[in-house]
Enzyme design. Structure first.
Site, PDB file in Angstrom:
ATOM      1  N   HIS A   1      21.767  13.977  37.366  1.00 35.67           N
ATOM      2  CA  HIS A   1      21.228  15.108  38.104  1.00 35.67           C
ATOM      3  C   HIS A   1      21.358  16.309  37.457  1.00 35.67           C
ATOM      4  O   HIS A   1      20.230  17.167  37.348  1.00 35.67           O
ATOM      5  CB  HIS A   1      22.496  15.002  39.315  1.00 35.67           C
ATOM      6  N   GLU A   2      22.355  16.637  36.653  1.00 38.17           N
ATOM      7  CA  GLU A   2      22.332  18.170  35.916  1.00 38.17           C
ATOM      8  C   GLU A   2      21.275  18.036  34.870  1.00 38.17           C
ATOM      9  O   GLU A   2      20.565  19.131  34.592  1.00 38.17           O
ATOM     10  CB  GLU A   2      23.710  18.302  35.330  1.00 38.17           C
TER      11      GLU A   2
ATOM     12  N   ALA B   1      29.490  19.973  39.471  1.00 35.48           N
ATOM     13  CA  ALA B   1      29.081  20.383  38.082  1.00 35.48           C
ATOM     14  C   ALA B   1      27.988  21.465  38.322  1.00 35.48           C
ATOM     15  O   ALA B   1      27.534  21.798  39.325  1.00 35.48           O
ATOM     16  CB  ALA B   1      28.367  19.085  37.658  1.00 35.48           C
ATOM     17  N   MET B   2      27.793  22.121  37.146  1.00 34.79           N
ATOM     18  CA  MET B   2      26.384  23.201  37.110  1.00 34.79           C
ATOM     19  C   MET B   2      25.742  23.257  36.122  1.00 34.79           C
ATOM     20  O   MET B   2      26.333  22.912  35.037  1.00 34.79           O
ATOM     21  CB  MET B   2      27.385  24.540  37.405  1.00 34.79           C
ATOM     22  N   GLU B   3      24.328  23.081  36.152  1.00 37.07           N
ATOM     23  CA  GLU B   3      23.518  22.961  35.176  1.00 37.07           C
ATOM     24  C   GLU B   3      23.103  24.060  34.399  1.00 37.07           C
ATOM     25  O   GLU B   3      21.782  24.388  34.100  1.00 37.07           O
ATOM     26  CB  GLU B   3      22.199  22.453  36.068  1.00 37.07           C
ATOM     27  N   ASN B   4      24.040  24.824  33.906  1.00 36.56           N
ATOM     28  CA  ASN B   4      23.714  26.041  33.210  1.00 36.56           C
ATOM     29  C   ASN B   4      22.798  25.448  31.956  1.00 36.56           C
ATOM     30  O   ASN B   4      23.056  24.379  31.497  1.00 36.56           O
ATOM     31  CB  ASN B   4      24.899  26.588  32.353  1.00 36.56           C
TER      32      ASN B   4
ATOM     33  N   GLU C   1      17.331  21.265  44.446  1.00 37.27           N
ATOM     34  CA  GLU C   1      18.447  20.176  44.634  1.00 37.27           C
ATOM     35  C   GLU C   1      17.842  19.116  45.052  1.00 37.27           C
ATOM     36  O   GLU C   1      18.524  17.902  44.626  1.00 37.27           O
ATOM     37  CB  GLU C   1      19.577  20.933  45.403  1.00 37.27           C
TER      38      GLU C   1
HETATM   39 ZN    ZN Z   1      21.758  20.512  41.369  1.00 34.64          ZN
END
Ligand code: ZN
Ligand code: NAG
Ligand code: NAG
Ligand code: NAG
Ligand code: NAG
Length: 960
Positions: free
Chosen positions: A380-381, A345-348, A403
């Site tokens: 997390h995101e 996943a990516m936290e954009n 992170e």
């Molecule tokens: Zn992260």
């Protein structure tokens, strides 16, 4: 990322799976649980840079990887038009125009702006236009060129930019919308028989420059005005809310133009935009003007696969607002599930991207492990929306704080959303033990690196490793526990308030935590936070403490898996730590101690007859514990007579510490094996999972020799009571237990029983699978048990079972189900099927690129598949390297997977030969993993030689 797990846990999805893979396929354990964390096992060499400098040193600014400090961007206006159909040259492309307003900070006649794989199209020979803003005059552009190595567009000016003045740099460009999973890229999927194409972004860490020219460093924050041009029937998304789509005609084409509200001041790596045919399910948050939407393929949303994510997003946002004492900074929160995604996943900011398995939950077919993974990754995101996005670390060398922090608080957010699951207890399984595993090697590295050591994209990518995520999380959890949660949270919230929309280094957080400590009169620390924590973050590794309950002495030593290995990396702290010790005596918690020297006497640690001491309660500290033999024996007695007196996390700790200390030749292997005797009474998940992991490293070395038979016999005996227990509580396996972790334990019971041959187990799984083959449209196997059942059936079956499984895999419209089937396909015992499956990974039509390296890895975890996979990787190394070797976070994992069972001198020699043969082509982001593989193989060879006889003897005597 969750690059997976990595990349703000981009790989998390995979990671969770990966973490469990060895166990899944070896002992057919099938908790398909993965986090965003990719848990790549990338490591750095002692002091050497992972990638040799590709250029001779030069003093020209354009040969340096870091931007000069002469310019500061303010805002960008970006318009992009991705084409979702192939052009006449067979390419998918996007076109764009972008302007950036920047302030000159120091007088200069040079502009460096990142720009990678973009063709600038403004006019012949001219790459960009420069204008002064607010009536400033801009100097004329002289020479411009691309500096490929450092990925700059270099613009030399005929005059100079003046400090304090603002300028506008404008470009037009054309790029390929490739299927390369980074920058602005395309993904494809099938829906209702039609092929669909979508355009998406993955910028972290250094790919925003592939979508538009930009000052691509995290501290270069700016405001983004984004506009997307897209076809009718598609929807456009970005970080902020849209201002309403408008129809218009460009070059005779009817299109839609969607403009978005200006973003907050933010980093380039958090920018995102998407054009797709997805739809969403949504909710307005109670009392606040924040729109929450979950986006996915239309069919997935129609089937309700987004409902679970939607339900938990609200409480998780609420939790973090309270925790950080800061409102959610944006007016909307979109989360989207993508068919092709490299990371977990990516936290954009405001538009979080996920693998489908990390966001979509299908109640009909998904297991509760899938659900747990979703809640953890979402937490997390969303944690990053504040920590990471609102306040950002200045440079990638501090990635561990970003992170590690999110990897710690994800458990808190998930626990708030699912309070009955005891999720926080699983921290030791999914973070501490992963960190221990890599941090006990001499090839490990400190959490924090110096800023000047991290420059190239490849060096940045390698920061996304287990150390940053899991060790980072472990030391922050330790810090929060010795400070107490309220003090930790107080420091955290003043930190976020002071630096909102800005950038920091980790010492800024220490300063705020120290202020919170100073305000708390009854909290006495032996040293400042800075002094205590520096020892944990500036030197690699961790200590093992040894408590002698005869004398009361406690001492510490740097723990290394390979006792004879030589640590070349010097440490200014001499590999000693300031260690907080929470402990109990005979079941009663005692006052916390600090070990501040190499060794110290504490009379309270002395224990008399029948008194046992247990240290590192709930494994809140990042270290292992050893005792004098008498105390070990008393702990074993306690486990056998009444194991529940020992907290559940510490039962797992005793198992894991004992096996690892034995691996390192610190205690006798017989002592570790003895701990497993109490397992016949254990019914809890965490100790069983810990046991399985220790056993799986035994399988790695004993699976192919004479120890295997007696070991199987012993484990069969130990797991039988657990299997019988579930037979009775689930009415002959017709139901699943109610408790969340009991459901995990049930899976362990089934997989371990089947893989060791407990009577009746394989008949059950065969029967269920055959029923399904007879009625393919009616799969009655409980989702929790599917991984295990599929794997066992494929292992026991032939081509018919395999082909059925493959057909179901290709047909599956639920990502989590597809993962289970894909993983089961690697369980077959037939070499030709395994080889055929390996070939499939070369064909993206058969196995998606995002899944190729994981698939090879899972074949390698099958004892029969391992040599085939290892040959396959060696034969096609150049291809694999070119396809996956730079951006892909799972690539390093591939090397550790295919080498995990190497344990003979001959195999070590082959491994070294492989390293030699490919010295020219290189190893990309797997360079560190290869070093580790050599180190681990060497350790396995030695351990096997010393322990094979005693282990064989012990198993034989226990099963006589
Ligand atoms: Zn992260
Ligand atoms: C950038 O876009 C904003 C919003 O559309 C607009 O107000 C502004 O004038 C643009 N700036 C330039 C220099 O074109
Ligand atoms: C960019 O230019 C190169 C060289 O002319 C060309 O090969 C490539 O196809 C172009 N890319 C795009 C997306 O137009
Ligand atoms: C932050 O804490 C203060 C004092 O406890 C409280 O009044 C305020 O509502 C909190 N703010 C948020 C956004 O939670
Ligand atoms: C489970 O199966 C066994 C053997 O087939 C049978 O004797 C027993 O009654 C069954 N138990 C339940 C609860 O159905």
């Amino acid at each position: 990322m969750g690059k997976g797990y990595f990349i703000s846990k981009p790989l998390a999805t995979i990671a969770a799976l990966l973490a469990a893979l060895a166990v899944i396929t070896i002992i057919a354990l099938s908790i398909v649980y993965s986090k965003e964390k990719a848990k790549n096992e990338l490591k750095f060499n002692n002091g050497t840079s992972p990638v040799p400098p590709t250029k001779p040193p030069s003093n020209e600014p354009w040969d340096k990887y870091r931007l000069p400090d002469t310019i500061s961007p303010q805002y960008y206006n970006i318009t992009l038009w991705p084409q979702l159909t192939m052009d006449s040259q067979g390419m998918y492309i996007f076109t764009g125009e972008s302007g950036v307003a920047f302030k000159c900070v120091k007088e200069t006649d040079l502009i460096l702006i990142h720009c990678h794989k973009l063709n600038l199209t403004l006019f012949e020979g001219m790459h960009a236009k420069l204008m002064g803003m607010h009536n400033t005059k801009a100097p004329a552009i002289g020479k411009t060129w691309f500096q490929e190595e450092t990925q700059y567009l270099v613009i030399q000016l005929k005059g100079t930019l003046k400090p304090g003045m603002v300028y506008w740099l404008y470009t037009e460009f054309r790029g390929e919308l490739a299927d390369d999973l980074e920058g602005f890229y395309r993904s494809e999927y099938e829906e209702d028989g039609a092929k669909k194409v979508l355009a998406i972004t993955q910028m972290q860490a250094t790919s925003a420059r592939k979508a538009f020219p930009c000052f691509d460093e995290p501290a270069m924050k700016a405001i983004f005005h984004i506009t997307l041009i897209h076809d009718r029937g598609t929807v456009a998304l970005s970080n902020s809310r849209d201002l309403g789509p408008e129809s218009l005609k460009i070059k005779g084409q009817n299109v839609i133009k969607t403009r978005f509200e200006p973003t907050k001041r933010m980093s380039t790596y958090l920018v995102a935009f998407i054009v797709c045919e997805f739809t969403y399910t949504s909710k307005q948050r109670d009392n606040v003007d924040v729109l929450v939407r979950i986006w996915a393929r239309k069919n997935a949303i129609a089937e309700g696969q987004g409902d679970y994510a939607l339900r938990i997003t609200q409480p998780i946002l609420e939790f973090f607002e309270k925790y950080y004492n800061t409102s959610y900074p944006l007016s909307k929160s979109d989360q989207i599930a993508l068919p092709d995604f490299n990371a977990g996943a990516m936290e954009n900011w405001g538009l979080v991207t996920y693998r489908e398995t990390a966001l979509l939950f299908d109640p009909q077919t998904s297991a509760n492990g899938n659900k747990q993974r979703i809640v953890i990754i979402v937490a997390h995101e969303l944690a990053h929306m504040w920590f990471g996005n609102l306040v950002t670390l200045k440079w990638w060398n501090d990635l561990w704080l970003n992170e590690g922090f999110a990897s710690y608080v994800e458990y808190l957010g998930a626990d708030y959303a699912e309070p009955t699951w005891s999720i926080k207890d699983q921290f030791i399984l999914y973070d501490i033990y992963h960190a221990f595993a890599v941090d006990s090697l001499v090839s490990s590295h400190p959490l924090s690196r110096k800023e000047e050591e991290v420059n190239t994209p490849s060096e940045i990518t390698q920061m996304f490793d287990t150390i940053s995520y899991s060790k980072g999380a472990a030391v922050l959890r330790m810090l929060s526990q010795f400070l107490s949660e309220p003090v930790f949270v107080e420091g955290l919230s003043t930190y976020l308030k002071q630096f909102a929309f800005g950038s920091t280094t980790y010492t800024d957080l220490w300063d705020h935590l120290q202020k919170a400590v100073d305000k708390t009169p009854n909290l006495k620390l032996p040293h400042s936070i800075n002094d205590i924590m520096n020892r944990w973050i500036l030197q690699m590794g961790f200590p093992v403490i040894t408590i002698d309950t005869q004398t009361g002495n406690v001492s510490q030593k740097h723990f290394l898996l390979e006792p004879d290995s030589v640590v070349e990396r010097p440490s200014e702290f001499n590999y000693e730590w300031f260690i907080p010790i929470k402990w109990m005596k005979r079941g009663v918690e005692q006052e916390q101690l600090w070990l501040l020297q190499k060794s110290a006497m504490h009379k309270s640690l002395k224990a008399g007859n029948r008194e046992w001491v247990l240290a590192n309660l709930n494994v809140s500290g990042y270290y292992r514990v050893n005792y004098d033999l008498q105390n070990w024996e008393r702990l074993l007695d306690q486990l056998t007579t009444d194991h529940q007196t020992i907290p559940v996390i510490n039962r797992a700790q005793i198992l894991d510490d004992a096996f690892t200390l034995a691996r390192a030749s610190i205690i006798n292997i017989n002592l570790a094996l003895k701990v497993t005797k109490y397992l016949s009474k254990e019914r809890e998940y965490i100790p069983w999972e810990a046991a399985l992991r220790s056993l799986s490293s035994l399988y790695d070395v004993f699976e192919r020799n004479e120890v295997y038979g007696p070991m199987q016999a012993y484990l069969r005996k130990q797991v039988k009571p657990l299997f019988d227990h579930f037979t009775s509580v689930t009415r002959n396996w017709t139901t699943v237990p109610a408790g969340h972790t009991d459901q995990f334990t049930q899976i362990i019971a089934l997989s371990l029983a089947c893989s060791t041959g407990v009577q009746g187990c394989r008949d059950l799984t065969k029967h269920w699978f055959r029923q399904w083959m007879q009625e393919p449209d009616n799969n009655r196997i409980h989702p929790n048990l599917r991984s295990t059942v599929y794997c066992n059936a494929v292992a026991a079956g032939g081509v018919e079972e395999w082909d059925f499984c493959w057909k179901m895999f290709k047909k599956s419209t639920v990502a989590a189900e597809a993962v289970k089937l894909r993983s089961a396909l690697s369980c077959t015992k037939q070499p030709w099927l395994l080889n055929r499956f390996l070939e499939y990974t070369l064909d993206p039509e058969k196995i998606r690129k995002q899944d190729a390296t994981t698939t090879i890895g899972s074949i390698a975890s099958n004892v029969i598949g391992q040599p085939l996979a290892w040959d396959f990787v060696r034969e096609r190394w150049e291809y694999l390297l070119n396809t996956y070797g730079t951006g892909s976070f799972g690539f390093a994992r591939l090397i550790s997977d295919v080498t995990a069972k190497l344990c003979t001198p001959f195999e070590l020699q082959q491994l070294k030969q492989f390293q030699k043969d490919n010295a020219d082509v290189g190893f990309g982001s797997a360079s560190q993993a290869l070093q580790q593989a050599i180190e681990k193989t060497t350790a396995r060879i030695k351990w096997l030689a010393e322990n094979k006889e005693p282990v064989l003897k012990w198993f034989l005597s226990e099963t006589a």
